[in-house]
Design an enzyme around this catalytic site. Sequence first.
Site, short mmCIF file in Angstrom:
data_model
loop_
_atom_site.label_atom_id
_atom_site.label_comp_id
_atom_site.label_asym_id
_atom_site.label_seq_id
_atom_site.Cartn_x
_atom_site.Cartn_y
_atom_site.Cartn_z
N GLY A 284 -15.13 2.18 6.19
CA GLY A 284 -14.89 3.51 6.76
C GLY A 284 -13.49 3.65 7.33
O GLY A 284 -13.28 4.27 8.37
N ILE B 184 -15.80 -4.83 12.87
CA ILE B 184 -14.57 -5.21 12.15
C ILE B 184 -13.50 -4.16 12.39
O ILE B 184 -12.34 -4.50 12.63
CB ILE B 184 -14.87 -5.37 10.64
CG1 ILE B 184 -15.86 -6.51 10.43
CG2 ILE B 184 -13.59 -5.63 9.86
CD1 ILE B 184 -16.33 -6.67 8.99
N LYS C 73 6.84 16.03 7.53
CA LYS C 73 7.82 15.01 7.11
C LYS C 73 8.69 15.58 6.00
O LYS C 73 8.20 15.86 4.90
CB LYS C 73 7.03 13.78 6.61
CG LYS C 73 7.86 12.69 5.99
CD LYS C 73 6.94 11.51 5.61
CE LYS C 73 7.67 10.44 4.85
NZ LYS C 73 6.78 9.35 4.42
N PRO D 216 14.91 12.70 -0.13
CA PRO D 216 14.18 13.97 0.08
C PRO D 216 12.90 14.03 -0.75
O PRO D 216 12.68 13.21 -1.63
CB PRO D 216 15.17 15.00 -0.43
CG PRO D 216 15.92 14.29 -1.51
CD PRO D 216 15.96 12.83 -1.16
N LEU E 293 -6.80 -0.66 0.53
CA LEU E 293 -6.21 -1.99 0.65
C LEU E 293 -6.97 -3.02 -0.18
O LEU E 293 -6.42 -4.05 -0.56
CB LEU E 293 -6.17 -2.42 2.12
CG LEU E 293 -5.30 -1.52 3.02
CD1 LEU E 293 -5.47 -1.91 4.49
CD2 LEU E 293 -3.83 -1.59 2.61
N THR F 269 3.39 4.97 0.29
CA THR F 269 2.72 5.35 -0.96
C THR F 269 1.24 4.97 -1.02
O THR F 269 0.56 5.31 -1.99
CB THR F 269 3.42 4.66 -2.15
OG1 THR F 269 3.70 3.32 -1.77
CG2 THR F 269 4.67 5.37 -2.54
N TYR G 274 6.18 8.40 -11.59
CA TYR G 274 6.08 7.76 -10.26
C TYR G 274 7.26 8.16 -9.38
O TYR G 274 7.08 8.47 -8.21
CB TYR G 274 6.00 6.24 -10.43
CG TYR G 274 5.06 5.86 -11.55
CD1 TYR G 274 3.74 6.33 -11.52
CD2 TYR G 274 5.49 5.17 -12.67
CE1 TYR G 274 2.87 6.06 -12.57
CE2 TYR G 274 4.62 4.90 -13.72
CZ TYR G 274 3.32 5.36 -13.67
OH TYR G 274 2.47 5.12 -14.72
N TYR G 275 8.45 8.11 -9.93
CA TYR G 275 9.63 8.56 -9.18
C TYR G 275 10.52 9.39 -10.09
O TYR G 275 10.88 8.93 -11.18
CB TYR G 275 10.41 7.36 -8.59
CG TYR G 275 9.69 6.80 -7.40
CD1 TYR G 275 9.79 7.40 -6.16
CD2 TYR G 275 8.84 5.71 -7.53
CE1 TYR G 275 9.08 6.94 -5.06
CE2 TYR G 275 8.11 5.23 -6.45
CZ TYR G 275 8.25 5.86 -5.23
OH TYR G 275 7.53 5.41 -4.16
C1 LIG Z 1 1.91 -2.34 8.25
C2 LIG Z 1 1.29 -1.28 7.41
C3 LIG Z 1 1.84 -0.01 7.38
C4 LIG Z 1 1.29 0.98 6.57
N1 LIG Z 1 1.90 2.21 6.49
C5 LIG Z 1 1.41 3.13 5.62
C6 LIG Z 1 2.01 4.41 5.50
O1 LIG Z 1 2.97 4.75 6.18
N2 LIG Z 1 1.47 5.28 4.61
C7 LIG Z 1 0.38 4.97 3.85
O2 LIG Z 1 -0.04 5.79 3.02
N3 LIG Z 1 -0.22 3.79 3.99
C8 LIG Z 1 0.24 2.86 4.85
N4 LIG Z 1 -0.39 1.67 4.97
C9 LIG Z 1 -1.64 1.46 4.24
C10 LIG Z 1 -2.78 2.14 4.98
O3 LIG Z 1 -2.90 1.60 6.26
C11 LIG Z 1 -4.08 1.96 4.23
O4 LIG Z 1 -3.90 2.27 2.88
C12 LIG Z 1 -5.12 2.91 4.78
O5 LIG Z 1 -5.24 2.79 6.16
C13 LIG Z 1 -6.45 2.65 4.13
O6 LIG Z 1 -6.98 1.43 4.56
P1 LIG Z 1 -8.40 1.03 4.06
O7 LIG Z 1 -9.34 2.12 4.35
O8 LIG Z 1 -8.28 0.56 2.66
O9 LIG Z 1 -8.75 -0.27 4.92
P2 LIG Z 1 -9.20 -0.43 6.50
O10 LIG Z 1 -8.62 0.61 7.37
O11 LIG Z 1 -8.90 -1.85 6.79
O12 LIG Z 1 -10.75 -0.20 6.43
C14 LIG Z 1 -11.64 -1.20 5.99
C15 LIG Z 1 -13.05 -0.78 6.34
O13 LIG Z 1 -13.95 -1.71 5.77
C16 LIG Z 1 -14.90 -2.07 6.74
N5 LIG Z 1 -15.43 -3.41 6.42
C17 LIG Z 1 -14.73 -4.52 6.09
N6 LIG Z 1 -15.59 -5.55 5.90
C18 LIG Z 1 -16.84 -5.05 6.09
C19 LIG Z 1 -18.13 -5.61 6.06
N7 LIG Z 1 -18.32 -6.92 5.82
N8 LIG Z 1 -19.19 -4.82 6.32
C20 LIG Z 1 -19.03 -3.49 6.60
N9 LIG Z 1 -17.81 -2.92 6.65
C21 LIG Z 1 -16.74 -3.69 6.41
C22 LIG Z 1 -14.14 -2.00 8.05
O14 LIG Z 1 -15.02 -1.91 9.14
C23 LIG Z 1 -13.34 -0.74 7.83
O15 LIG Z 1 -14.14 0.38 8.13
C24 LIG Z 1 0.14 0.69 5.80
C25 LIG Z 1 -0.44 -0.58 5.86
C26 LIG Z 1 0.13 -1.56 6.64
C27 LIG Z 1 -0.49 -2.93 6.66
#
Ligand SMILES: Cc1cc2nc3c(=O)[nH]c(=O)nc-3n(C[C@H](O)[C@H](O)[C@H](O)COP(=O)(O)OP(=O)(O)OC[C@H]3O[C@@H](n4cnc5c(N)ncnc54)[C@H](O)[C@@H]3O)c2cc1C
Length: 494
Positions: free
Chosen positions: A17, A47, A83, A103, A338, A349, A446-447
């Site tokens: 989530g 988590i 932005k 830009p 991720l 991105t 892409y770009y």
């Molecule tokens: C340093 C950094 C900077 C970033 N900056 C940008 C940016 O400027 N722009 C951009 O577009 N993206 C950016 N990103 C990427 C962005 O943070 C992610 O793409 C976005 O937040 C989506 O994350 P997610 O939902 O895939 O993972 P998460 O936010 O990690 O969510 C994972 C989910 O899975 C659940 N989960 C995991 N294991 C289990 C389990 N065993 N049982 C039940 N639930 C579980 C967790 O509870 C959580 O709800 C950045 C990332 C990093 C690391």
Amino acid sequence: MMTASEALSKKILIVGGGTAGWMAANLMAACWMEQGFEIKLIESPDIGIIGVGEGSTPQLKSFFDFLGIQESEWMPACNATYKNGIRFDGWSSMPGCESYFHPFESDLDKQTQAVFFQQCDLRRNQIKAFTNPTRFYVSAKLAELKLKPIAPTNFPVKMGYGYHFDSGLLGVFLRDKAKARGVQHISAKIESTQLNAAGEIASVHTTGGEIFCADLFVDCTGFSGLLLQKALQVPFIKFSENLFNDSAIAMPSVQEPQVATQTVSTAMKHGWAWEIPLVNRKGNGYVYSSAFCSPDQAEFELRSKLGLLDSDVQARHLSMNVGRVEKHWAKNCLAVGLSQGFIEPLEATALHIVQETLQGFIDAWELGGFTTINQEKFNTRINNRFEGVRDYIVAHYVCNSREDTDYWRANRRHDVLSDNLKAVIETWVSNGDLASLLKARNMDKYYLPMSWYALLSGYGIFPNTLPTAVFNSTEESLKVVDDFVAACCVHFSP
Ligand SMILES: Cc1cc2nc3c(=O)[nH]c(=O)nc-3n(C[C@H](O)[C@H](O)[C@H](O)COP(=O)(O)OP(=O)(O)OC[C@H]3O[C@@H](n4cnc5c(N)ncnc54)[C@H](O)[C@@H]3O)c2cc1C
């Protein structure tokens, strides 16, 4: 091929989530809930989410538009700001290239961009010209003046812009929207996964003993890659050969009275720092390579930059898996966010790729009658996007001209470049037709040429020796550009 009535019984289970999970829930619910699909999302509050990721590309606007959600509703709920683009500071030591602006495409820039391209092409031809992109784009001036990219109604142009937002608040906002569309929300931790005889995911099991079955499992479990990578054993391809950064620190700082309308990316000793303006605070972070710098060194450098050395503001240290999975959709599992891969956030991105993955999947699954018939085509498409984004990010590093640390020298000197990136650089320095090359190789998906011109000229990638020939109309052309940009900015407000 699935019949219409079989399609009606589809059960989708999203695990995770974070932003990716809730974006998936909203888009899938918008497309399929009325057809009788059952969509559940399980997440583990223990988590939690990664809680970074606060900048977007212009693509995010189409996500909200598709869901019928107005900026006036979601932006205040997420402390969001506009932005205009990204300013890159200190990435080059070439005179005139200390800072440049990347830009977003907008209707207003067509005329001045033509002058910018012309200037760059002269310079590529060893004729003196002015080539810093910042001067040619209305959005760069809007950013400098902290103006929003929102044209008044009597000024009929389409502006390109992205957003900055609080990722925690965005998750909550999207969760409520998805639940309102009928998505069922379950708080539980998945402990194990059961496969069936065909090697597909049959069910996931929670620590509380509950079992959830589904036709489609959507892996949004973040860097843990619980379903696609761990259960289905889909390999992860690392990009560490040419993207060295594997760590990050994030910490907030106090907002100024007039909120900025750009992201700033400042080169540091072993990576770069982001500065993202939200309504109520600034988000800051340092993306660095642990091979060149320890977490303590990085934190000291970031705190020094922010003037927070003696502050008790907490810094969050994060590790990053940079690369992508071999397949994003395998068997009956789709990875989004991720869990499918990550390229460092220099161009913000990640959510753009989340959106492309979801839209691409929705089309591919539906067009294939809810079978895996289009799986390969879809995976190739998403892999190409990852590679396309990676090439552009790698270009930032190979074009740097900093001499202060081994980190920057190593980034410039390696030769692990894709054929596409090699072709772009060769075409640029040999004064070839860059736009045609990008189109021929599908890289303009892409770009756009605009982005490549901005990057390559922004870093001063031109022949070293300039003859004395001077393009006489340079100053005249630039005066017209300056006047046009200034005249446009009058129509925008803070
Ligand atoms: C340093 C950094 C900077 C970033 N900056 C940008 C940016 O400027 N722009 C951009 O577009 N993206 C950016 N990103 C990427 C962005 O943070 C992610 O793409 C976005 O937040 C989506 O994350 P997610 O939902 O895939 O993972 P998460 O936010 O990690 O969510 C994972 C989910 O899975 C659940 N989960 C995991 N294991 C289990 C389990 N065993 N049982 C039940 N639930 C579980 C967790 O509870 C959580 O709800 C950045 C990332 C990093 C690391």
